[in-house]
Design an enzyme around this catalytic site. Structure first.
Site, mmCIF file in Angstrom:
data_model
loop_
_atom_site.group_PDB
_atom_site.id
_atom_site.type_symbol
_atom_site.label_atom_id
_atom_site.label_comp_id
_atom_site.label_asym_id
_atom_site.label_seq_id
_atom_site.Cartn_x
_atom_site.Cartn_y
_atom_site.Cartn_z
ATOM 1 N N VAL A 2 0.835 -1.201 0.000
ATOM 2 C CA VAL A 2 0.000 0.000 0.000
ATOM 3 C C VAL A 2 0.872 1.254 0.000
ATOM 4 O O VAL A 2 0.603 2.210 -0.735
ATOM 5 C CB VAL A 2 -0.961 0.003 1.204
ATOM 6 N N ARG A 40 11.767 -1.345 7.257
ATOM 7 C CA ARG A 40 12.618 -2.182 8.111
ATOM 8 C C ARG A 40 13.915 -2.552 7.415
ATOM 9 O O ARG A 40 14.946 -2.728 8.059
ATOM 10 C CB ARG A 40 11.864 -3.452 8.518
ATOM 11 N N VAL A 58 -11.445 0.445 6.145
ATOM 12 C CA VAL A 58 -12.610 -0.412 5.915
ATOM 13 C C VAL A 58 -12.923 -0.457 4.420
ATOM 14 O O VAL A 58 -13.125 0.580 3.785
ATOM 15 C CB VAL A 58 -13.850 0.087 6.682
ATOM 16 N N GLU A 92 -2.959 -14.843 3.532
ATOM 17 C CA GLU A 92 -1.631 -14.915 4.134
ATOM 18 C C GLU A 92 -1.258 -16.368 4.415
ATOM 19 O O GLU A 92 -2.100 -17.268 4.364
ATOM 20 C CB GLU A 92 -1.616 -14.121 5.449
ATOM 21 N N LYS A 127 -13.381 -4.252 11.166
ATOM 22 C CA LYS A 127 -14.001 -3.249 10.292
ATOM 23 C C LYS A 127 -15.425 -2.919 10.746
ATOM 24 O O LYS A 127 -15.848 -1.755 10.714
ATOM 25 C CB LYS A 127 -13.994 -3.768 8.855
#
Length: 420
Positions: free
Chosen positions: A11, A42, A125, A183, A198
């Site tokens: 994103v 990171r 959301v 995932e 949400k």
């Protein structure tokens, strides 16, 4: 307007890329340029498409920079993100976030901290669907009667594949992971927790009610079988993981669970990874919102819409209220009412069905539809499927517990709610 992006993943990259690619139209709409100046990561060695934006691993130093006008939090997690945002808001710097888990637990504190500081969270959301602004601003004249939504694209993709393609849960989950929809640990999505976070955000805007995930009913889709799919098809239902908020008098139901939904309902027709939200208001009636609920570009679109609002000087109250309203209470889980679907394997013997109906009647349940199936004529077991009339959650749960301890039941019992 100079922007720092805390967490430059899928994103964050998309936010930086779109801000540069669409700079002319964004500047025209915002009234000023919006420039991604620095991103916190990171690992500096990981390649990123960030259109020349400077990258840093020093979160603390970036949080203290005086030349940053707005911070975009895309780190994920709860405690670390909250600590970072709190520092920013205490410095009176605007914040934009896409972090639904953070808001599920800390939206009240953040609303107090951001009382006079812009705080955008449209991207938290339903990705690119502007449901936050719709509830907070577009429908602000309404008492919200109900919200019903498909808020997790991963679960919707899995259920669509099971319903349309006859694929088993474990097989379609593996495919979803290969496609990047799920995932490696899919519990957050298929267990209903993502949708619950949400829903809690939406319920605060709709009802000014401040429940936490532990307070509400949350169930996932992991135990839905091919038998349940076959039953749904025979009785003209789709199965969807729904997030539901419903006002009943001065109380509000909040729940997330798989549900049998009649095929002719609009929300039953939402397939694949798409999201959809139905909102009913007392003045406007029912309205429906559909679109991409996840993905880098869709979520970045929502992030940038908040940045544009901040550039324009728009600063609505975070949760939509400038003054307190009459408090609403949460309906306890056991007092939620719906119709129920049960699947169970039983001893194929005379009198078993009579025993089940007797137990039902003792717990304020009655059957509305019933189906029995035997896969093998020589089998000593049968599978029973039945739908109840409207009943309380506590009665349905007690009924299931008693059945589990009965000597004529074989294996696990599955229960699902019906949303008509």
């Amino acid at each position: 307007m100079r922007v720092a992006i805390l967490g430059v993943g899928t994103v964050g990259e998309a936010v930086a890329r779109i801000l540069v690619r669409n700079a002319s139209i964004i500047t025209a709409r915002a009234g000023k340029s919006i420039e991604p100046v620095v991103g916190v990561v990171r690992d500096l060695n990981k390649p990123r498409d960030v259109a020349g934006m400077h990258l840093s691993t020093d979160l603390s130093a970036v949080l203290e920079r005086d030349d940053i006008d707005v911070y975009v939090e895309l780190m994920g997690g709860v405690d670390g993100a909250y600590a970072a945002i709190k520092r920013v808001l205490e410095r009176k710097k605007p914040v934009v976030t896409a972090n639904k888990a953070l808001l599920a637990y800390h939206r009240d504190e953040l609303a107090r901290l951001s009382a006079d500081v812009p705080f955008g969270y449209e991207a938290s959301v339903a990705g690119g669907i502007p449901i936050i602004k719709t509830l907070r601003d577009g429908l602000s004249a309404n008492h919200i009667i109900s919200i019903k939504g498909i808020l997790n694209g991963t679960s919707n993709y899995i259920m669509t594949s099971m319903m349309k393609g006859g694929v088993k849960f474990k097989d379609v989950l593996k495919r979803a992971q290969e496609l990047g929809y799920a995932e490696a640990d899919p519990t957050f999505d298929v267990g209903g927790f993502d949708a619950a976070h949400k829903l809690l955000i939406l319920s605060s805007i709709a009802y000014d009610i401040h429940a936490r995930p532990e307070d509400i009913l949350i169930e996932g889709i992991e135990n839905i079988s091919s038998d349940d799919i076959a039953f749904a098809k025979e009785f003209e239902y789709e199965i969807k993981l729904l997030a539901i908020a419903r006002r009943i008098g001065e109380r509000v139901e909040l729940r997330v669970h798989p549900a049998l939904v009649p095929k002719d309902k609009m929300i039953a027709k939402v397939n694949g990874v798409m999201n959809a939200i139905s909102v009913a208001g007392d003045a406007v009636g029912e309205t429906m919102y559909y679109g991409a609920g996840a993905g880098g570009n869709a979520t970045a679109s929502a992030v940038i819409s908040d940045l544009i609002d901040i550039a324009r000087g728009i600063n609505p109250p975070m949760l939509g209220y400038k003054a307190p309203i009459a408090p609403l209470s949460l309906v306890p889980k056991g007092e939620i009412q719906s119709k129920f679907y049960f699947r169970l394997n039983v001893e194929d013997a005379v009198g078993v069905l009579a025993k089940i109906t007797k137990i039902m009647s003792e717990h304020a349940l009655s059957a509305d539809a019933f189906l029995q199936r035997r896969d093998d004529e020589n089998s000593l077991e049968a599978t029973l499927f039945f739908i109840t009339h409207t009943a309380f959650e506590k009665d349905a749960v007690k009924f299931m517990q008693i059945l589990k301890s009965s000597d004529f039941v074989r294996g696990e019992i599955f229960m699902m709610r019906i949303e008509e």
